[in-house]
Scaffold this motif. Structure first.
Motif, short mmCIF file in Angstrom:
data_model
loop_
_atom_site.label_atom_id
_atom_site.label_comp_id
_atom_site.label_asym_id
_atom_site.label_seq_id
_atom_site.Cartn_x
_atom_site.Cartn_y
_atom_site.Cartn_z
N ASN A 122 0.81 -1.22 0.00
CA ASN A 122 0.00 0.00 0.00
C ASN A 122 0.84 1.27 0.00
O ASN A 122 0.30 2.37 -0.16
CB ASN A 122 -0.92 0.01 1.23
CG ASN A 122 -1.88 -1.16 1.21
OD1 ASN A 122 -2.54 -1.41 0.20
ND2 ASN A 122 -1.95 -1.90 2.30
N SER A 123 2.15 1.12 0.19
CA SER A 123 3.02 2.29 0.28
C SER A 123 2.98 3.14 -0.99
O SER A 123 3.01 2.63 -2.11
CB SER A 123 4.45 1.81 0.55
OG SER A 123 5.36 2.85 0.31
N ASP A 124 2.90 4.45 -0.77
CA ASP A 124 2.91 5.39 -1.89
C ASP A 124 4.10 6.32 -1.73
O ASP A 124 3.96 7.51 -1.45
CB ASP A 124 1.58 6.17 -1.92
CG ASP A 124 1.54 7.20 -3.04
OD1 ASP A 124 2.31 7.07 -4.01
OD2 ASP A 124 0.73 8.15 -2.95
N GLY A 127 4.35 9.45 -3.80
CA GLY A 127 3.31 10.43 -3.51
C GLY A 127 2.42 10.82 -4.68
O GLY A 127 1.94 11.95 -4.75
N ASN A 128 2.14 9.88 -5.58
CA ASN A 128 1.25 10.22 -6.70
C ASN A 128 -0.17 9.67 -6.49
O ASN A 128 -0.96 9.63 -7.42
CB ASN A 128 1.84 9.73 -8.04
CG ASN A 128 1.92 8.22 -8.13
OD1 ASN A 128 1.65 7.52 -7.14
ND2 ASN A 128 2.28 7.71 -9.29
N GLY A 129 -0.44 9.25 -5.26
CA GLY A 129 -1.78 8.77 -4.95
C GLY A 129 -2.04 7.33 -5.36
O GLY A 129 -3.16 6.85 -5.24
N LYS A 130 -1.01 6.67 -5.88
CA LYS A 130 -1.18 5.27 -6.29
C LYS A 130 -0.18 4.40 -5.52
O LYS A 130 0.93 4.86 -5.20
CB LYS A 130 -0.92 5.12 -7.80
CG LYS A 130 -2.02 5.72 -8.67
CD LYS A 130 -1.81 5.40 -10.14
CE LYS A 130 -0.94 6.45 -10.82
NZ LYS A 130 -0.80 6.23 -12.27
N SER A 131 -0.58 3.18 -5.25
CA SER A 131 0.34 2.25 -4.58
C SER A 131 1.53 1.96 -5.49
O SER A 131 1.36 1.58 -6.64
CB SER A 131 -0.40 0.95 -4.26
OG SER A 131 0.44 -0.17 -4.47
N ASP A 132 2.74 2.16 -4.94
CA ASP A 132 3.96 1.91 -5.72
C ASP A 132 4.00 0.45 -6.19
O ASP A 132 4.41 0.14 -7.30
CB ASP A 132 5.21 2.18 -4.87
CG ASP A 132 5.36 3.66 -4.54
OD1 ASP A 132 4.51 4.45 -5.00
OD2 ASP A 132 6.32 4.02 -3.83
N TRP A 133 3.59 -0.43 -5.28
CA TRP A 133 3.65 -1.87 -5.57
C TRP A 133 2.82 -2.22 -6.82
O TRP A 133 3.26 -2.94 -7.70
CB TRP A 133 3.12 -2.68 -4.37
CG TRP A 133 3.58 -4.10 -4.42
CD1 TRP A 133 3.07 -5.09 -5.21
CD2 TRP A 133 4.67 -4.68 -3.72
NE1 TRP A 133 3.76 -6.26 -5.01
CE2 TRP A 133 4.76 -6.03 -4.10
CE3 TRP A 133 5.59 -4.17 -2.77
CZ2 TRP A 133 5.72 -6.90 -3.58
CZ3 TRP A 133 6.53 -5.04 -2.26
CH2 TRP A 133 6.59 -6.38 -2.67
N PHE A 134 1.61 -1.64 -6.88
CA PHE A 134 0.73 -1.90 -8.02
C PHE A 134 1.24 -1.19 -9.28
O PHE A 134 1.04 -1.69 -10.39
CB PHE A 134 -0.71 -1.48 -7.69
CG PHE A 134 -1.41 -2.48 -6.80
CD1 PHE A 134 -1.13 -2.56 -5.44
CD2 PHE A 134 -2.35 -3.36 -7.33
CE1 PHE A 134 -1.76 -3.49 -4.62
CE2 PHE A 134 -2.99 -4.30 -6.51
CZ PHE A 134 -2.70 -4.36 -5.16
#
Ligand SMILES: [Zn+2]
Length: 182
Positions: A122-124, A127-134
Motif C-alpha cells: 500500500n506504500s505510496d 506520492g502520486n496517490g497510487k500504490s507503488d507496488w501496483f
C-alpha cells in the motif's frame, strides 16, 4: 505338448516386445527429465527485469529484485518451510514445479527513502496517490510479465513470471522456451 508351445509362442513374442517397449520408454523419460536445468535467468526475462527497474526508477520507485533463478534444491528447501521446518509456508511449488526453477520468474520488493527493503503493497513513496507496488506490477505486465497478484487462489504479490506459453508440465518434460519458438 507341441501344440501348446506353438500357441504360446506368439504371445511370448508379444510379451518380450512389450517389455522392450517399456524399457525403451523409461530410458527416454529419464533422459528427458535429466535435461539440464538453467543456471541463470532466461535472457529475455533478464532484459525485461532491467527495463522494469529503470522504468520504475523513472517513476521514483526503487525496485529490488529479491529472487530470480532458484535451483530445485533451493525450491525444495522453500517448500519444506512451514511444513517440515519452522516458519510459515511461502510456496505451494516443490522443486521443478516453479517457474523460478527454469529462470523464468523473479520476485520484487521496494526500497523506501530510508533505504530499507519493504513488502508494503500500500506504500505510496512517490506520492502520486497510487500504490507503488501496483504501479510496478502494472509496468511489469506491460513488459509481458504475468503477475502473481492477479492469481485467484494464492496471491503471490512479489512474483513475476514469463511462461513463453509453456506449462510447468512441459518444462518438467524438458521443453524449453527457445525450442518452442523455433
Ligand atoms: Zn516468485
Amino acid at each position: 505338448m507341441k501344440n501348446i508351445q506353438r500357441t504360446l509362442l506368439p504371445w511370448f513374442i508379444i510379451l518380450i516386445g512389450l517389455i522392450l517397449l517399456f524399457v525403451i520408454y523409461n530410458m527416454k523419460q529419464s533422459v528427458e527429465t535429466d535435461k539440464e536445468m538453467p543456471t541463470d535467468l532466461h535472457p529475455i526475462v533478464k532484459e525485461k527485469k532491467e527495463t522494469l527497474i529503470n522504468k520504475a526508477a523513472a517513476n521514483n520507485i526503487q525496485v529490488v529484485i529479491t529472487d530470480g533463478l532458484r535451483t530445485v534444491k533451493e525450491q525444495n528447501e522453500l517448500y519444506a518451510q512451514g511444513r517440515e521446518t519452522s516458519g510459515s509456508t511461502i510456496t505451494n511449488a516443490k522443486g521443478g514445479e516453479s517457474y523460478h526453477n527454469y529462470g523464468l520468474a523473479i520476485d520484487y520488493a521496494l526500497k523506501n527513502k530510508a533505504g530499507e527493503v519493504i513488502w508494503d503493497i500500500n506504500s505510496d513513496g512517490n506520492g502520486n496517490g497510487k500504490s507503488d507496488w501496483f504501479e510496478v506490477a502494472s509496468i511489469a505486465k506491460d513488459l509481458g510479465f504475468e503477475w502473481g497478484g492477479d492469481w485467484k487462489a494464492f496471491k503471490d504479490y512479489p512474483h513475476l513470471q514469463m511462461t513463453f506459453g509453456l506449462s510447468i508440465a512441459e518444462l518438467q518434460r524438458g521443453i524449453r522456451p527457445d525450442e518452442k519458438q523455433k
